[in-house]
Design a protein around this motif. Structure first.
Motif, PDB file in Angstrom:
ATOM      1  N   ILE A 232       0.711  -1.593   0.225  1.00 22.83           N
ATOM      2  CA  ILE A 232       0.337  -0.753  -0.024  1.00 22.83           C
ATOM      3  C   ILE A 232       0.854   1.269   0.131  1.00 22.83           C
ATOM      4  CG2 ILE A 232      -1.354   1.428   1.149  1.00 22.83           C
ATOM      5  CD1 ILE A 232      -2.661  -1.248   2.280  1.00 22.83           C
ATOM      6  N   ALA A 233       1.995   1.050   0.815  1.00 22.16           N
ATOM      7  CA  ALA A 233       2.272   2.302   1.028  1.00 22.16           C
ATOM      8  C   ALA A 233       3.374   3.091  -0.481  1.00 22.16           C
ATOM      9  CB  ALA A 233       3.998   2.234   1.431  1.00 22.16           C
ATOM     10  N   ARG A 234       3.840   1.595  -0.967  1.00 19.20           N
ATOM     11  CA  ARG A 234       4.240   1.637  -2.972  1.00 19.20           C
ATOM     12  C   ARG A 234       3.494   2.154  -3.679  1.00 19.20           C
ATOM     13  NH1 ARG A 234       5.860  -3.578  -4.885  1.00 19.20           N
ATOM     14  NH2 ARG A 234       4.043  -4.679  -4.946  1.00 19.20           N
ATOM     15  N   ALA A 235       1.736   1.676  -3.338  1.00 18.62           N
ATOM     16  CA  ALA A 235       0.588   2.422  -4.257  1.00 18.62           C
ATOM     17  C   ALA A 235       0.589   3.945  -3.915  1.00 18.62           C
ATOM     18  CB  ALA A 235      -0.225   1.255  -4.120  1.00 18.62           C
ATOM     19  N   MET A 236       1.383   4.348  -2.782  1.00 18.36           N
ATOM     20  CA  MET A 236       0.392   5.581  -2.199  1.00 18.36           C
ATOM     21  C   MET A 236       2.012   6.910  -2.453  1.00 18.36           C
ATOM     22  SD  MET A 236      -2.075   6.047  -1.331  1.00 18.36           S
ATOM     23  CE  MET A 236      -2.012   7.268  -0.772  1.00 18.36           C
ATOM     24  N   ILE A 237       2.316   6.171  -2.422  1.00 15.40           N
ATOM     25  CA  ILE A 237       4.400   6.971  -2.667  1.00 15.40           C
ATOM     26  C   ILE A 237       3.770   7.920  -4.373  1.00 15.40           C
ATOM     27  CG2 ILE A 237       5.611   5.564  -3.528  1.00 15.40           C
ATOM     28  CD1 ILE A 237       7.530   7.028  -1.582  1.00 15.40           C
ATOM     29  N   GLN A 238       2.832   7.152  -4.840  1.00 10.81           N
ATOM     30  CA  GLN A 238       2.639   7.202  -6.242  1.00 10.81           C
ATOM     31  C   GLN A 238       1.972   8.576  -5.994  1.00 10.81           C
ATOM     32  OE1 GLN A 238       2.493   3.031  -7.627  1.00 10.81           O
ATOM     33  NE2 GLN A 238       1.665   4.266  -9.312  1.00 10.81           N
ATOM     34  N   ASN A 239       1.544   8.699  -5.208  1.00 12.75           N
ATOM     35  CA  ASN A 239       0.416  10.119  -5.273  1.00 12.75           C
ATOM     36  C   ASN A 239      -0.384   9.728  -6.310  1.00 12.75           C
ATOM     37  OD1 ASN A 239      -0.636  12.047  -4.565  1.00 12.75           O
ATOM     38  ND2 ASN A 239       0.471  13.301  -5.543  1.00 12.75           N
ATOM     39  N   PRO A 240      -1.135   8.688  -5.904  1.00 13.29           N
ATOM     40  CA  PRO A 240      -2.492   7.880  -6.774  1.00 13.29           C
ATOM     41  C   PRO A 240      -3.599   8.799  -7.102  1.00 13.29           C
ATOM     42  CG  PRO A 240      -1.793   6.273  -5.520  1.00 13.29           C
ATOM     43  CD  PRO A 240      -1.002   7.854  -4.831  1.00 13.29           C
ATOM     44  N   GLU A 241      -4.441   8.883  -7.906  1.00 14.66           N
ATOM     45  CA  GLU A 241      -5.566   9.522  -8.734  1.00 14.66           C
ATOM     46  C   GLU A 241      -6.648   9.055  -8.384  1.00 14.66           C
ATOM     47  OE1 GLU A 241      -6.097  12.567 -10.812  1.00 14.66           O
ATOM     48  OE2 GLU A 241      -4.665  12.936 -10.692  1.00 14.66           O
ATOM     49  N   ILE A 242      -6.229   7.071  -8.708  1.00 15.70           N
ATOM     50  CA  ILE A 242      -6.860   5.567  -8.594  1.00 15.70           C
ATOM     51  C   ILE A 242      -5.953   4.841  -8.474  1.00 15.70           C
ATOM     52  CG2 ILE A 242      -7.964   4.306 -10.287  1.00 15.70           C
ATOM     53  CD1 ILE A 242      -8.029   5.413 -12.355  1.00 15.70           C
ATOM     54  N   ILE A 243      -6.607   3.642  -6.645  1.00 17.44           N
ATOM     55  CA  ILE A 243      -5.839   2.354  -6.657  1.00 17.44           C
ATOM     56  C   ILE A 243      -6.106   1.087  -7.364  1.00 17.44           C
ATOM     57  CG2 ILE A 243      -5.153   1.411  -3.906  1.00 17.44           C
ATOM     58  CD1 ILE A 243      -3.829   3.308  -3.519  1.00 17.44           C
ATOM     59  N   LEU A 244      -5.547   0.380  -7.923  1.00 19.34           N
ATOM     60  CA  LEU A 244      -6.110  -1.045  -8.577  1.00 19.34           C
ATOM     61  C   LEU A 244      -6.106  -1.983  -7.462  1.00 19.34           C
ATOM     62  CD1 LEU A 244      -5.246  -0.410 -11.972  1.00 19.34           C
ATOM     63  CD2 LEU A 244      -7.550   0.556 -10.848  1.00 19.34           C
ATOM     64  N   ALA A 245      -6.587  -2.190  -6.895  1.00 23.31           N
ATOM     65  CA  ALA A 245      -6.555  -3.462  -5.634  1.00 23.31           C
ATOM     66  C   ALA A 245      -6.903  -5.132  -5.951  1.00 23.31           C
ATOM     67  CB  ALA A 245      -7.353  -3.220  -4.009  1.00 23.31           C
ATOM     68  N   ASP A 246      -6.486  -5.669  -6.079  1.00 18.37           N
ATOM     69  CA  ASP A 246      -6.594  -7.216  -6.876  1.00 18.37           C
ATOM     70  C   ASP A 246      -6.719  -8.058  -5.492  1.00 18.37           C
ATOM     71  OD1 ASP A 246      -7.789  -8.995  -8.228  1.00 18.37           O
ATOM     72  OD2 ASP A 246      -5.422  -9.102  -9.993  1.00 18.37           O
ATOM     73  N   GLU A 247      -7.567  -8.370  -5.074  1.00 24.41           N
ATOM     74  CA  GLU A 247      -8.017  -8.805  -3.781  1.00 24.41           C
ATOM     75  C   GLU A 247      -6.994  -9.059  -3.127  1.00 24.41           C
ATOM     76  OE1 GLU A 247      -8.014 -13.073  -4.588  1.00 24.41           O
ATOM     77  OE2 GLU A 247     -10.256 -12.286  -6.483  1.00 24.41           O
ATOM     78  N   PRO A 248      -7.027  -7.706  -2.249  1.00 25.07           N
ATOM     79  CA  PRO A 248      -6.274  -7.389  -1.911  1.00 25.07           C
ATOM     80  C   PRO A 248      -5.916  -8.192  -0.418  1.00 25.07           C
ATOM     81  CG  PRO A 248      -7.558  -5.632  -1.738  1.00 25.07           C
ATOM     82  CD  PRO A 248      -7.553  -6.305  -2.657  1.00 25.07           C
TER      83      PRO A 248
END
Ligand SMILES: Nc1ncnc2c1ncn2[C@@H]1O[C@H](COP(=O)(O)OP(=O)(O)OP(=O)(O)O)[C@@H](O)[C@H]1O
Ligand SMILES: [Mg+2]
Lengths: 250, 605
Positions: free
Chosen positions: A156-172
């Motif tokens: 999640i931290a790796r996704a968040m550091i992208q400063n994303p507008e969308i998060i795709l979570a595949d069966e997290p």
């Protein structure tokens, strides 16, 4: 705003994984994607950031046609779309910090990043993200020394550091125990509510869907079977989604 | 009834099969010249025994030998008055001849007392009228220090007293290493370092090449026909420009090195320019894509930076050559460090052109590929025309170059015509592609590269390093240099294959995750692939180092330097004890390498 129009994916073997799927996701929504195993949830999510090339159809994101983007454009689009995986997909032998920092690769100067040089602001940000998911003390551990729940938090931290507008979570949370599952889902909820990030999350358990999702999209053999708020899934809809013989538990 | 026929047929088949096998083995015996009579012949057997005994006594240690002569005065022939030798000193070794005097050629008995037990040596006759010594026989002393030998006196009659000498040799002091031992040591060191260099250079080249032979990395690489054609067309352009640029850099560096002040100034100015250029052209992060104008400007700056870099490389190699040459002459026994510096600089100087040409070919071809992507946005009819034209030219060029390579090997007589045919065939192939391929269709460029590099690896791997060594010996002369080049080449092929198989077996998940963040291909390799392949790469490198040590011990048979060279010489000279010393050294080195590498692999993996 994410618009999916007539999306179809046929795999090389001829498997029809997505069959003319269309729906929209307003900005800031928490969307759950449900369906049986093999119904095409992962395929759908992966088509959005084009880890899988759709066979036909279009995906628009803020009026940018993702499906028509060139390689360069696709990379700039991907920077704004974070992804969280069922099996975490961390690089095991790298440190937690490096794993988190790899979320910045789309932004930083490629030549510098090859030599593992990241701007100071990114490194500070990485620590901040790790703190946010409660594992700042693990920054210098090797990723495979962490437990599953901790690894997913790094994801999640790796996704968040992208400063994303969308998060795709595949069966997290599919490979985590129920308690951990809730804690991970709460992080996603927090990101969704505090930062206004749109979340598309495929889930297996309906109680999680009811608890966290604003809206649900259901797939069955690649077809869109249902679209609406979680409360609208009644017994008839349930049988549509999961098949005639399915029993509703809990 | 139904079963009978097939059964009979089967038996017949079996019989025929056995017959065929017999014939095959009989033929095998004949062509391998199996000859059992030869193994039983007595001459062969004594030879075998002699060699085995020599091999069992490697020539490593030897003693300083001391010669000790015991003399006995004799008269040949006997004088009228008779002859009684003087009473010997019985505290030490002494000789007695019976009878004390005799005629020439008469048989006498020599006895010796108080000699070193088990010592051996010649019994010589020393004629009074000359300096020669004539060997009469040999003595073999028993455990009591006594020997007896029957000899025939020489035909040297003289009326003076003559002498018989018994010479014993015995070892004195501690054993010392032989010349062979020293030579073997020198060569085994050479061998180990030969293997080290071959492994190092082979590994360095095999690592990047192995990525091209990994299916999972290459299968996603595809490009449109227009991009592919442009990329192919711009490879020779890039090579040409690279060679030119390297040439100009070398000319400028030749001018700069004329004056020490210029050198000093360049070493201050060039790094500064490079640093500034990199700062300007490669900003740390970017949130939006800059406009084309900015990107063009950056590209130009980067080209300038690259040129400055090449120039710096030339200057460094010049400095290294000069400094190395000076040190080699002034550092005494550490002169090899100077030579090392000099050789490294020389290598650098030699490969700059090749590197620049290669890099520039890569850059031009990838820029051309991008141009192809931009062109791909034009209307479809235009793309069709463009792609057809480009494909024709690229096909012609490709086939022309292939023919040029063939021509280089075979020196065809009618090469002008052949080149034309090749270009025409390539052009036609391009035309067919250009007309049939859909403008937006993506060609599997990655898979073509994958199969190409696989094929090259497999072909190179199947050539024995000994055979490669022969080619390199012809090129660079007999010696360890040829051997290390041959081993390095074989290492590239073998490791390239092993490495690429490792890349193929890594987890796809982390790679996908890195890709999903917007990383480019190189970043994906560095962050997603490399961390996963470090342990197997190290382990395979060690394994290869082990093999290379083994190989380097025999590469000398083909003139590739190392201990094999010495071993082969000694075998040819029938000097089996020396050969045995070298074999022992090989066994020790190979065994310890084997042990070390397995230990280290255990530690790391
Ligand atoms: N790489 C592939 N090649 C061929 N077929 C595939 C591939 N990946 C998935 N499929 C097929 O596509 C269909 C949809 O798969 P997908 O992984 O999207 O389902 P899913 O809903 O994510 O299932 P799960 O809940 O088990 O993860 C399945 O029938 C699957 O067998
Ligand atoms: Mg799935």
């Amino acid at each position: 705003m994410l618009k999916i129009k007539n999306l179809t994916k046929i795999y090389e073997g001829g498997v029809l994984a997505l069959d003319n799927v269309s729906f929209e996701v307003p900005k800031g929504q928490f969307l759950a994607i449900i369906g049986l195993s093999g119904s095409g949830k992962s395929t759908l999510l992966r088509c959005i950031n084009r880890l899988i090339e759709p066979t036909s159809g279009e995906i628009y994101w803020n009026d940018i046609n993702i499906t028509a983007a060139s390689d360069d454009e696709l990379r700039t689009i991907r920077r704004k779309i974070g992804m969280v995986f069922q099996h975490f997909n961390l690089v095991h032998r790298s440190s937690v910090l490096t794993n988190v920092l790899s979320g910045r690769l789309g932004y930083v100067n490629p030549a510098m990043s090859i030599f593992n040089r990241f701007p100071k602001s990114d490194i500070e940000n990485a620590y901040k993200q790790l703190e946010r998911v409660g594992i700042a003390d693990k920054a210098h551990s090797r990723a495979d020394e962490l437990s599953g729940g901790q690894q997913q938090r790094v994801g999640i931290a790796r996704a968040m550091i992208q400063n994303p507008e969308i998060i795709l979570a595949d069966e997290p949370v599919a490979s985590l125990d129920p308690v951990l599952a809730h804690s991970i889902m709460q992080y996603l909820e927090k990101i969704n509510q505090e930062d206004g990030v749109t979340v598309l999350c495929s889930l297996h358990f309906l109680d999680l869907v009811h608890r966290y999702a604003d809206r649900v999209v259901a797939l069955n053999e690649g077809k869109l079977m249902f679209e609406g708020p979680p409360d609208e899934i009644d017994d008839a809809k349930f049988k549509d989604i999961y098949g005639k013989d399915a029993e509703r538990v809990g | 009834m139904k079963n009978k026929k097939p059964n009979f047929m089967r038996s017949l088949g079996l019989g025929l099969g056995i017959l065929a096998a017999l014939v095959i083995y009989a033929y095998g015996f004949q062509v391998t010249k199996v000859n059992l009579a030869e193994t039983k012949s007595e001459r062969r057997q004594t030879q075998l025994v002699r060699i085995l005994r020599a091999l069992a006594k490697p020539e490593i240690f030897a003693y300083e030998r001391d010669e000790f002569t015991v003399s006995l005065p004799v008269m040949v022939p006997c004088p009228e008055s008779g002859f009684t030798p003087p009473e010997p000193d019985k505290s030490g070794p002494y000789l007695v001849m019976t009878p004390a005097c005799a005629d020439p050629r008469e048989r006498v008995i020599i006895e010796g007392f108080n000699f070193d037990p088990f010592s051996t040596g010649p019994i010589n006759f020393m004629p009074a009228d000359s300096d020669v010594s004539l060997q009469l026989g040999t003595m073999k002393v028993d455990q009591n220090g006594y020997f007896q030998a029957e000899i025939r006196l020489s035909n040297r009659p003289n009326d003076k007293v003559q002498e018989i000498h018994a010479i014993t040799r015995h070892n004195i002091g501690a054993p010392h290493l032989t010349r062979t031992a020293y030579d073997t040591w020198d060569k085994i060191i050479e061998t180990v370092f030969l293997a080290l260099l071959a492994t190092t250079f082979g590994t360095l080249l095999a690592i990047p090449l192995s990525f091209f032979a990994a299916r999972n990395l290459m299968k996603d690489i595809s490009s449109t026909l227009i991009s592919t054609s442009l990329s192919i067309l711009f490879i020779p352009v890039g090579v040409y420009i690279g060679i030119k640029a390297a040439y100009w850099a070398s000319v400028i560096s030749g001018f700069l090195t004329g004056n020490p002040l210029y050198i000093l100034a360049s070493f201050i100015v060039l790094p500064l320019l490079i640093w500034l250029g990199v700062r300007v052209a490669l900003p740390p992060q970017e949130h939006t894509r800059p406009p084309l104008r900015v990107r063009t400007l950056r590209t130009i700056i980067l080209i300038g930076v690259s040129f400055a870099f090449v120039l710096t490389l030339y200057l460094i190699s010049y400095l290294g050559l000069t400094a190395g040459g000076y040190l080699a002459g002034h550092m005494g026994s550490f002169g090899f460090l100077g030579s090392f510096l000099r050789d490294l600089s020389d290598i650098l100087n030699m490969i700059i052109t090749a590197l620049v040409a290669l890099a520039s070919a890569g850059v031009f071809s990838s820029l051309a590929g991008r141009l192809g992507i931009v062109l791909g946005r034009t209307p479809e009819a235009l793309i069709r025309i463009l792609q057809t034209v480009l494909a024709v030219v690229a096909g012609a060029l490709l086939f022309f170059l292939l023919m040029a390579i063939l021509n280089w090997f075979y020196e065809f007589r009618n090469y002008v015509a052949l080149h034309t045919y090749a270009a025409i065939i390539g052009g036609i192939a391009g035309l067919v592609l250009g007309l049939t391929v859909h403008p937006k269709a993506s060609l599997p460029t990655g898979m073509v590269i994958y199969y190409g590099s696989r094929t090259i690896f497999n072909a190179l791997r199947s050539i024995e390093p000994l055979v490669m060594a022969i080619v390199f010996v012809v090129w660079v002369g007999i010696g360890p240099f040829a051997g290390s080049m041959a081993l390095a080449l074989h290492t590239i092929a073998a490791l390239g294959k092993l490495y690429s198989e490792q890349v193929e077996s890594i987890q796809a998940g982390p790679i996908e995750a890195v890709q999903a963040t917007g990383a480019n291909r190189l970043q994906t390799i560095v962050y997603g692939v490399v961390p996963q392949i470090v342990p197997p790469y190290i382990s395979f490198t060690m394994y290869r180092w082990d093999i290379n040590v083994r190989m380097s011990t025999i590469i000398g048979f083909a003139g590739g330097g190392g201990i094999g060279f010495l071993l082969q010489q000694n075998i040819n000279l029938l000097n089996y004890r020396a050969a045995s010393a070298q074999m022992l050294a090989i066994a020790i080195v190979v065994a310890s390498m084997d042990y070390l590498s397995s230990k280290m692999r255990e530690k790391i993996v």
